[in-house]
Design an enzyme around this catalytic site. Structure first.
Site, PDB file in Angstrom:
ATOM      1  N   SER A  43      11.048   7.409   1.184  1.00 35.41           N
ATOM      2  CA  SER A  43      11.438   7.475  -0.222  1.00 35.41           C
ATOM      3  C   SER A  43      10.709   8.612  -0.929  1.00 35.41           C
ATOM      4  O   SER A  43       9.668   9.079  -0.468  1.00 35.41           O
ATOM      5  CB  SER A  43      11.162   6.142  -0.920  1.00 35.41           C
ATOM      6  OG  SER A  43       9.885   6.175  -1.500  1.00 35.41           O
ATOM      7  N   LYS A  44      11.299   8.998  -2.045  1.00 32.50           N
ATOM      8  CA  LYS A  44      10.793  10.091  -2.881  1.00 32.50           C
ATOM      9  C   LYS A  44       9.305   9.942  -3.203  1.00 32.50           C
ATOM     10  O   LYS A  44       8.607  10.916  -3.336  1.00 32.50           O
ATOM     11  CB  LYS A  44      11.544  10.079  -4.220  1.00 32.50           C
ATOM     12  CG  LYS A  44      12.706  11.033  -4.284  1.00 32.50           C
ATOM     13  CD  LYS A  44      13.016  11.400  -5.710  1.00 32.50           C
ATOM     14  CE  LYS A  44      13.730  10.304  -6.462  1.00 32.50           C
ATOM     15  NZ  LYS A  44      15.038  10.546  -6.936  1.00 32.50           N
ATOM     16  N   ARG A  45       8.889   8.666  -3.349  1.00 31.65           N
ATOM     17  CA  ARG A  45       7.513   8.427  -3.775  1.00 31.65           C
ATOM     18  C   ARG A  45       6.497   8.945  -2.752  1.00 31.65           C
ATOM     19  O   ARG A  45       5.357   9.200  -3.060  1.00 31.65           O
ATOM     20  CB  ARG A  45       7.279   6.940  -4.039  1.00 31.65           C
ATOM     21  CG  ARG A  45       7.476   6.595  -5.493  1.00 31.65           C
ATOM     22  CD  ARG A  45       7.406   5.114  -5.684  1.00 31.65           C
ATOM     23  NE  ARG A  45       8.487   4.463  -4.954  1.00 31.65           N
ATOM     24  CZ  ARG A  45       8.357   3.318  -4.317  1.00 31.65           C
ATOM     25  NH1 ARG A  45       7.214   2.694  -4.276  1.00 31.65           N
ATOM     26  NH2 ARG A  45       9.396   2.788  -3.690  1.00 31.65           N
ATOM     27  N   HIS A  46       6.940   9.047  -1.488  1.00 29.79           N
ATOM     28  CA  HIS A  46       5.977   9.440  -0.448  1.00 29.79           C
ATOM     29  C   HIS A  46       6.185  10.863   0.038  1.00 29.79           C
ATOM     30  O   HIS A  46       5.758  11.216   1.134  1.00 29.79           O
ATOM     31  CB  HIS A  46       6.059   8.458   0.727  1.00 29.79           C
ATOM     32  CG  HIS A  46       5.784   7.052   0.318  1.00 29.79           C
ATOM     33  ND1 HIS A  46       6.749   6.080   0.291  1.00 29.79           N
ATOM     34  CD2 HIS A  46       4.659   6.487  -0.151  1.00 29.79           C
ATOM     35  CE1 HIS A  46       6.226   4.959  -0.162  1.00 29.79           C
ATOM     36  NE2 HIS A  46       4.956   5.182  -0.431  1.00 29.79           N
TER      37      HIS A  46
END
Ligand code: GLU
Length: 487
Positions: A256-259
């Site tokens: 995901s974008k968060r990582h």
């Protein structure tokens, strides 16, 4: 029957690497089977549209070399291929389902639905449309339903999921899957804004566009039983299904974008070769031989086999991606690399001709993972060293080094060019090891302890440049003017 597959992105953001993997597997499968691949834009969820997303999807796909046989801008017998341009078609099919009792009207307000969900949550039940206690065609009766519609009431069309039967389908990757209808929601098919939901539009289009195989991400697996009910409701033949494994990050969590980066565009900007990126993406969940990691696109097409795709999540390992890129760094034609490097050098104000750039690339292509690393890694090929690596100097410039090196410089000055044999011979006559002279040469010419082979480096730099660097080193040494840098 000839194979027809589709990639059906929703323009809700930049193309995700998982989306590219889905597009690529569809492409490889189509090409392997001499079939056709269709691009269809699924833009019926108007609340999730993102400006320029369609353009980004098309650019990223085209960068990766995925060409479609039919789709927006290309045309094709079964278009238009943008769902928002096909609304009449979906309304007609929704009406057909209602007429056959496979779908029904519902009039619940957002508040009533929220209350229903709250009740279910309080009672520990799974959220599901509670048909018998809500406002719909079944509870209101046909007459009242028609009255409400005639009066302009807002309504949706829901799938009439039959009670207590099994829905089965075969997934090429996962085998037979059976789900009881008690677990399937009365899915909304037409929204109150007149747009179909993904489920209705997707099934109608796959049928009308004669799609033979639906190849998509695992996240769509829970939707498939609803789609099977729709195919059965219409009396249509189902396509084959293949749900691709999830992409995971290095910690085995969903990518995901968060990582970190997940958009194809991010990787384009980082300077990956498209061939390397496509090679890496193709092996996320599949490997034709198990013992090789580098395949040309032609080989990927030749070997592609849906049955061999893994069920388990595939890890997106950026170290492997970088390694793959470094393999392409070694094999990409030097002319192509020059075309990429020349503008980067220009940006840095470095002016040199393309045959010199080519020679530098040949020296460094085994030592870097990216073209854009060359200006830094090989900086001394473009500019004389301003400072010298301190530890390297301390280690290899001893009290007697100047005495050893001076005659060698003169020998080299009088020779036609620098050669390995000349240097080796000199070392031997002085009773020295070759490395006792090569390290001081490297220090004077490059300023650094690491780099390409010293004799190849000197050959590319040329005799004049090397002599000027050595002379300048000795002069600065004499004037105590050497500048050092920690490594
Ligand atoms: N529009 C869906 C998506 O955005 C397509 C899923 C499918 O291929 O059926 O991924």
């Amino acid at each position: 029957m000839s194979v027809r597959v589709r990639f059906a992105p929703s323009p809700t953001g930049r193309l995700h690497v998982g989306g590219l993997r889905t597009a690529l597997y569809n492409y490889l499968f189509a090409k392997h089977c001499n079939g056709r691949i269709i691009l269809r834009i699924e833009d019926t969820d108007r609340t999730r549209l993102v400006e320029n997303a369609q353009e980004n999807l098309l650019n990223s796909l085209s960068w990766a070399g995925i060409k479609f046989d039919e789709g927006p801008g290309i045309g094709g017998e079964y278009g238009p291929y943008i769902q928002s341009e096909r609304l009449d078609i979906y309304s007609k099919y929704a009406a057909e389902l209602i007429a056959n009792g496979k779908a029904y009207y519902a009039f619940d307000s957002a508040e009533e639905l929220a209350e229903m969900r709250q009740r279910q949550q309080d009672d520990g039940e799974n959220p599901k449309y509670a048909r018998s206690s809500m406002k719909n065609q079944f509870t209101l009766g046909s007459e009242k339903t028609q009255e409400l519609i005639a009066a302009g009431a807002s309504y949706v069309v829901r799938l009439n999921v039959p009670a207590a039967v099994d829905v089965s389908f075969c997934d090429v990757i996962r085998g037979n899957i059976t789900v009881g209808t008690n677990e399937i929601d009365d899915q909304i098919l037409m929204k109150s804004d007149g747009f179909p939901t993904y489920h209705l539009a997707n099934v109608v289009d796959d049928h009308l566009m004669k799609i033979t195989h639906v190849i998509r991400g695992e996240e769509w697996l829970p939707s498939t039983p609803k789609h099977v009910l729709l195919y059965d409701g219409f009396g249509w033949e189902k396509p084959g299904f293949a749900h691709l494994p999830l992409l995971l990050n290095e910690k085995k969590a969903k990518l995901s974008k968060r990582h970190g980066d997940v958009a194809v565009e991010d990787f384009i900007q980082k300077g990956y070769f498209k061939e390397a990126f496509v090679n890496f993406i193709a092996l996320l969940g599949w490997n034709p031989t198990g013992n090789r990691e580098i395949y040309s696109i032609g080989e990927l097409i030749e070997f592609f086999n849906l049955e061999k795709v893994n069920k388990g999540g595939a890890i997106f390992d950026t170290r492997k991606l970088d390694w793959t890129n470094s393999q392409y760094m070694k094999t990409t034609p030097v002319g192509e690399l020059t075309g990429l490097l020349a503008p980067l050098l220009k940006e840095k104000g470095i002016d040199c001709n393309s045959s010199y750039i080519e020679r530098v690339i040949e020296l460094f292509r085994e030592r870097v993972r990216f073209v854009h690393e060359i200006p830094d890694t090989a900086s001394y090929m473009f500019d004389p060293p301003k400072a010298y690596e301190e530890k390297y100097y301390i280690k290899h410039w001893k009290e007697d080094t100047l005495q050893i090196i001076r005659p060698l410089i003169e020998l080299l000055r009088n020779a036609d060019e620098f050669t390995y044999s000349l240097t080796k011979e000199y070392a031997e006559t002085q009773g020295l090891k070759l490395r006792d002279v090569v390290h001081p040469l490297r220090l004077m010419i490059t300023g650094q302890s690491t780099g390409a082979g010293m004799f190849e480096t000197m050959e590319v730099l040329g005799k004049e440049e090397c002599l000027s660097r050595m002379d300048s080193f000795i002069e600065r040494l004499a004037n105590s003017d050497l500048k050092f840098e920690a490594d």
